[in-house]
Design a protein around this motif. Structure first.
Motif, PDB file in Angstrom:
ATOM      1  N   ALA A 159      -8.738  49.169  18.722  1.00  0.00           N
ATOM      2  CA  ALA A 159      -8.073  48.483  19.943  1.00  0.00           C
ATOM      3  C   ALA A 159      -7.823  47.192  19.575  1.00  0.00           C
ATOM      4  O   ALA A 159      -6.674  46.345  19.684  1.00  0.00           O
ATOM      5  N   GLY A 160      -8.944  46.534  19.099  1.00  0.00           N
ATOM      6  CA  GLY A 160      -8.754  44.848  18.566  1.00  0.00           C
ATOM      7  C   GLY A 160      -7.422  44.705  17.428  1.00  0.00           C
ATOM      8  O   GLY A 160      -7.039  43.692  17.759  1.00  0.00           O
ATOM      9  N   VAL A 161      -7.412  45.442  16.463  1.00  0.00           N
ATOM     10  CA  VAL A 161      -6.537  45.352  15.676  1.00  0.00           C
ATOM     11  C   VAL A 161      -5.244  45.860  16.314  1.00  0.00           C
ATOM     12  O   VAL A 161      -4.019  45.105  15.906  1.00  0.00           O
ATOM     13  N   ALA A 162      -5.063  46.753  17.058  1.00  0.00           N
ATOM     14  CA  ALA A 162      -3.745  46.977  17.856  1.00  0.00           C
ATOM     15  C   ALA A 162      -3.147  45.846  18.598  1.00  0.00           C
ATOM     16  O   ALA A 162      -1.930  45.634  18.577  1.00  0.00           O
ATOM     17  N   SER A 164      -3.884  42.583  18.071  1.00  0.00           N
ATOM     18  CA  SER A 164      -3.791  41.595  17.269  1.00  0.00           C
ATOM     19  C   SER A 164      -2.762  41.144  16.495  1.00  0.00           C
ATOM     20  O   SER A 164      -2.461  39.965  16.054  1.00  0.00           O
ATOM     21  N   TYR A 165      -2.014  42.333  15.969  1.00  0.00           N
ATOM     22  CA  TYR A 165      -0.633  41.988  15.118  1.00  0.00           C
ATOM     23  C   TYR A 165       0.506  42.882  15.667  1.00  0.00           C
ATOM     24  O   TYR A 165       0.254  44.162  16.254  1.00  0.00           O
ATOM     25  N   GLY A 166       1.616  42.393  15.572  1.00  0.00           N
ATOM     26  CA  GLY A 166       2.742  43.189  16.021  1.00  0.00           C
ATOM     27  C   GLY A 166       3.785  42.358  16.925  1.00  0.00           C
ATOM     28  O   GLY A 166       3.341  41.319  17.428  1.00  0.00           O
ATOM     29  N   PRO A 167       4.689  42.886  17.406  1.00  0.00           N
ATOM     30  CA  PRO A 167       5.911  42.148  18.133  1.00  0.00           C
ATOM     31  C   PRO A 167       4.980  41.683  19.562  1.00  0.00           C
ATOM     32  O   PRO A 167       5.254  40.796  20.099  1.00  0.00           O
ATOM     33  N   HIS A 168       4.174  42.879  20.020  1.00  0.00           N
ATOM     34  CA  HIS A 168       3.357  42.381  21.333  1.00  0.00           C
ATOM     35  C   HIS A 168       2.469  41.424  21.509  1.00  0.00           C
ATOM     36  O   HIS A 168       2.115  40.869  22.349  1.00  0.00           O
ATOM     37  N   ALA A 169       2.065  41.133  20.115  1.00  0.00           N
ATOM     38  CA  ALA A 169       0.783  40.117  19.876  1.00  0.00           C
ATOM     39  C   ALA A 169       1.465  38.905  19.496  1.00  0.00           C
ATOM     40  O   ALA A 169       0.665  37.606  20.000  1.00  0.00           O
ATOM     41  N   ASP A 170       2.616  38.837  19.073  1.00  0.00           N
ATOM     42  CA  ASP A 170       3.105  37.489  18.510  1.00  0.00           C
ATOM     43  C   ASP A 170       4.623  37.215  18.656  1.00  0.00           C
ATOM     44  O   ASP A 170       5.392  38.193  18.391  1.00  0.00           O
ATOM     45  N   PRO A 171       5.081  36.245  19.431  1.00  0.00           N
ATOM     46  CA  PRO A 171       6.428  36.213  19.857  1.00  0.00           C
ATOM     47  C   PRO A 171       7.474  36.148  18.930  1.00  0.00           C
ATOM     48  O   PRO A 171       8.587  36.123  18.747  1.00  0.00           O
ATOM     49  N   LEU A 172       6.629  35.695  17.740  1.00  0.00           N
ATOM     50  CA  LEU A 172       7.519  35.052  16.570  1.00  0.00           C
ATOM     51  C   LEU A 172       7.090  36.102  15.469  1.00  0.00           C
ATOM     52  O   LEU A 172       6.958  35.556  14.261  1.00  0.00           O
ATOM     53  N   HIS A 173       6.928  37.557  15.766  1.00  0.00           N
ATOM     54  CA  HIS A 173       6.483  38.249  14.887  1.00  0.00           C
ATOM     55  C   HIS A 173       7.759  38.353  13.542  1.00  0.00           C
ATOM     56  O   HIS A 173       7.211  38.583  12.275  1.00  0.00           O
ATOM     57  N   LEU A 229      -9.191  50.562   9.204  1.00  0.00           N
ATOM     58  CA  LEU A 229      -8.276  50.434   8.041  1.00  0.00           C
ATOM     59  C   LEU A 229      -7.180  51.442   8.061  1.00  0.00           C
ATOM     60  O   LEU A 229      -5.876  51.320   7.775  1.00  0.00           O
ATOM     61  N   ALA A 230      -7.638  52.740   8.766  1.00  0.00           N
ATOM     62  CA  ALA A 230      -6.659  53.804   8.713  1.00  0.00           C
ATOM     63  C   ALA A 230      -5.632  53.498   9.904  1.00  0.00           C
ATOM     64  O   ALA A 230      -4.425  53.612   9.636  1.00  0.00           O
ATOM     65  N   SER A 231      -5.729  52.771  10.742  1.00  0.00           N
ATOM     66  CA  SER A 231      -5.065  52.134  11.971  1.00  0.00           C
ATOM     67  C   SER A 231      -3.887  51.312  11.241  1.00  0.00           C
ATOM     68  O   SER A 231      -2.727  51.333  11.377  1.00  0.00           O
ATOM     69  N   LEU A 232      -4.564  50.233  10.462  1.00  0.00           N
ATOM     70  CA  LEU A 232      -3.735  49.310   9.582  1.00  0.00           C
ATOM     71  C   LEU A 232      -2.539  50.179   8.674  1.00  0.00           C
ATOM     72  O   LEU A 232      -1.262  49.642   8.554  1.00  0.00           O
ATOM     73  N   ALA A 233      -3.097  51.236   8.091  1.00  0.00           N
ATOM     74  CA  ALA A 233      -2.034  51.794   6.977  1.00  0.00           C
ATOM     75  C   ALA A 233      -1.151  52.687   7.932  1.00  0.00           C
ATOM     76  O   ALA A 233      -0.053  52.684   7.441  1.00  0.00           O
ATOM     77  N   LEU A 234      -1.681  53.237   8.946  1.00  0.00           N
ATOM     78  CA  LEU A 234      -0.653  54.090   9.602  1.00  0.00           C
ATOM     79  C   LEU A 234       0.373  52.970  10.640  1.00  0.00           C
ATOM     80  O   LEU A 234       1.300  53.691  10.730  1.00  0.00           O
ATOM     81  N   ALA A 235      -0.042  52.150  10.700  1.00  0.00           N
ATOM     82  CA  ALA A 235       0.819  51.225  11.562  1.00  0.00           C
ATOM     83  C   ALA A 235       1.956  50.890  10.646  1.00  0.00           C
ATOM     84  O   ALA A 235       3.081  50.452  11.337  1.00  0.00           O
ATOM     85  N   ALA A 244      -2.980  53.022  16.528  1.00  0.00           N
ATOM     86  CA  ALA A 244      -4.130  53.019  17.252  1.00  0.00           C
ATOM     87  C   ALA A 244      -4.509  54.019  18.020  1.00  0.00           C
ATOM     88  O   ALA A 244      -5.412  54.637  18.529  1.00  0.00           O
ATOM     89  N   GLY A 245      -3.413  54.473  18.971  1.00  0.00           N
ATOM     90  CA  GLY A 245      -3.429  55.870  19.612  1.00  0.00           C
ATOM     91  C   GLY A 245      -3.855  56.961  18.809  1.00  0.00           C
ATOM     92  O   GLY A 245      -4.752  57.941  19.300  1.00  0.00           O
ATOM     93  N   VAL A 246      -3.583  57.018  17.491  1.00  0.00           N
ATOM     94  CA  VAL A 246      -3.755  58.317  16.861  1.00  0.00           C
ATOM     95  C   VAL A 246      -5.052  58.193  16.318  1.00  0.00           C
ATOM     96  O   VAL A 246      -5.765  59.390  16.460  1.00  0.00           O
ATOM     97  N   THR A 247      -5.465  57.152  15.545  1.00  0.00           N
ATOM     98  CA  THR A 247      -6.845  57.144  15.231  1.00  0.00           C
ATOM     99  C   THR A 247      -7.888  56.951  16.017  1.00  0.00           C
ATOM    100  O   THR A 247      -8.980  57.792  16.160  1.00  0.00           O
ATOM    101  N   GLY A 248      -7.532  56.310  17.158  1.00  0.00           N
ATOM    102  CA  GLY A 248      -8.736  56.041  18.297  1.00  0.00           C
ATOM    103  C   GLY A 248      -8.586  57.280  19.004  1.00  0.00           C
ATOM    104  O   GLY A 248      -9.873  57.811  19.361  1.00  0.00           O
ATOM    105  N   GLY A 249      -7.552  57.787  19.530  1.00  0.00           N
ATOM    106  CA  GLY A 249      -7.512  59.157  20.094  1.00  0.00           C
ATOM    107  C   GLY A 249      -8.165  60.186  19.587  1.00  0.00           C
ATOM    108  O   GLY A 249      -8.841  61.203  20.244  1.00  0.00           O
TER     109      GLY A 249
END
Length: 312
Positions: A159-162, A164-173, A229-235, A244-249
């Motif tokens: 959840a923390g990785v999800a 931390s990074y991406g358009p939802h986490a950084d307006p200048l992504h 790590l799997a979440s980062l790769a799948l992202a 995150a939904g796939v790996t955590g779920g």
């Protein structure tokens, strides 16, 4: 880069121009970015070079908009922590101010780079999980508190990785993804911060809880790392939140499924048994270690995907 003053080298006009145009090799760009954090002269030179490109007008507009929307974070023209950059070159070159002092402190830059692991609501949420587990065990007398914690703990870094990074986490992504210090480098920095907070905190909490047939408190560390790590790769394929939904779920379904339909007292016992199958023993831990290595290898292969904005 020439050798003069107190710095071992300074940025030359040619290198500043190549950096602004995005043609400077990546290792040299990283070195240049690190140098201009403390060298006002070179920061001004690189900032002028960036300002002379087509991206200069965009950078100036973005900086003005950020300062206008967060006036409390700007003092005497100082920019808020962040990396306003484009593929042509980041605005971090303006990190030097009048008098030769850095405009943004190292600590402020570290807070921004670390992401929600050290700011925002994520850290209180992790503390809430730890406190809730202790309250269940010692306040409500619930014997399966450690089992529940071990079931939830591997999902916390995911959840923390999800977040931390991406358009939802950084307006200048879209801007940061194209810079040498952005992309996968920034995603890994934030992932390390997430792991550095959650792993010791939740493991310590597990040690304070009665075992009650559950695996050891540290048994979730490799699964947590592998899932992150799997979440980062799948992202790199589907975006951070979907990954995150796939790996955590998937993890939660695997460990909680045996509890379905079980009577009250047996549910906790079944959860502990399922966790033992997933976490205990050399074979289980070896499988998680292999999963972490494979995920890291896939992430390395997918690194170019992080040079572009990820899906929301």
């Amino acid at each position: 880069m020439t050798h003069r003053d107190s710095h071992p080298w300074h940025v030359g006009d040619d290198q500043a121009t190549r950096y602004a145009e995005g043609t400077l090799p990546e290792p040299d760009a990283w070195s240049l970015e690190k140098h201009v954090e403390d060298c006002a002269r070179c920061a001004s030179r690189v900032s002028a070079a960036v300002g002379g490109t087509a991206a200069g007008t965009v950078l100036a507009a973005v900086r003005a908009a950020v300062l206008e929307s967060a006036p409390g974070a700007a003092v005497s023209g100082e920019p808020v922590p962040g990396r306003a950059a484009t593929a042509a070159g980041p605005a971090r070159a303006s990190a030097g101010g009048a008098g030769g002092r850095p405009v943004v402190s190292r600590f402020a830059r570290l807070l921004w780079a670390a992401g929600p692991a050290v700011r925002g609501a994520w850290l209180p949420a992790v503390l809430g999980v730890a406190v809730a587990a202790l309250a269940l065990s010692y306040g409500a007398g619930f014997p399966g508190a450690r089992a529940l914690l071990l079931a939830i703990a591997p999902v916390v870094p995911v959840a923390g990785v999800a977040l931390s990074y991406g358009p939802h986490a950084d307006p200048l992504h879209e801007v940061t993804a194209a810079t040498p210090g952005g992309g996968l480098r920034l995603a890994l920095t934030r992932t390390v911060a997430v792991l550095a907070v959650s792993l010791p905190l939740l493991t310590l909490t597990g040690l304070l809880l009665p075992a009650s047939g559950a695996p050891a408190a540290a048994a979730w560390l490799l699964p947590g790392l592998a899932l992150a790590l799997a979440s980062l790769a799948l992202a790199s394929f589907v975006g951070c939140r979907a990954a995150a939904g796939v790996t955590g779920g998937g993890w939660l379904c695997a460990v909680l499924a045996p509890m379905a339909g079980a009577p009250g007292g047996a549910a906790t016992l079944r959860l502990a048994e399922q966790l033992s199958r997933c976490l205990d023993g050399v074979a289980a831990q070896g499988a998680w270690a292999a999963a972490a290595v494979l995920s890291a290898a896939l992430l390395t292969a997918r690194r170019p995907a992080y040079d572009r904005p990820l899906r929301p």
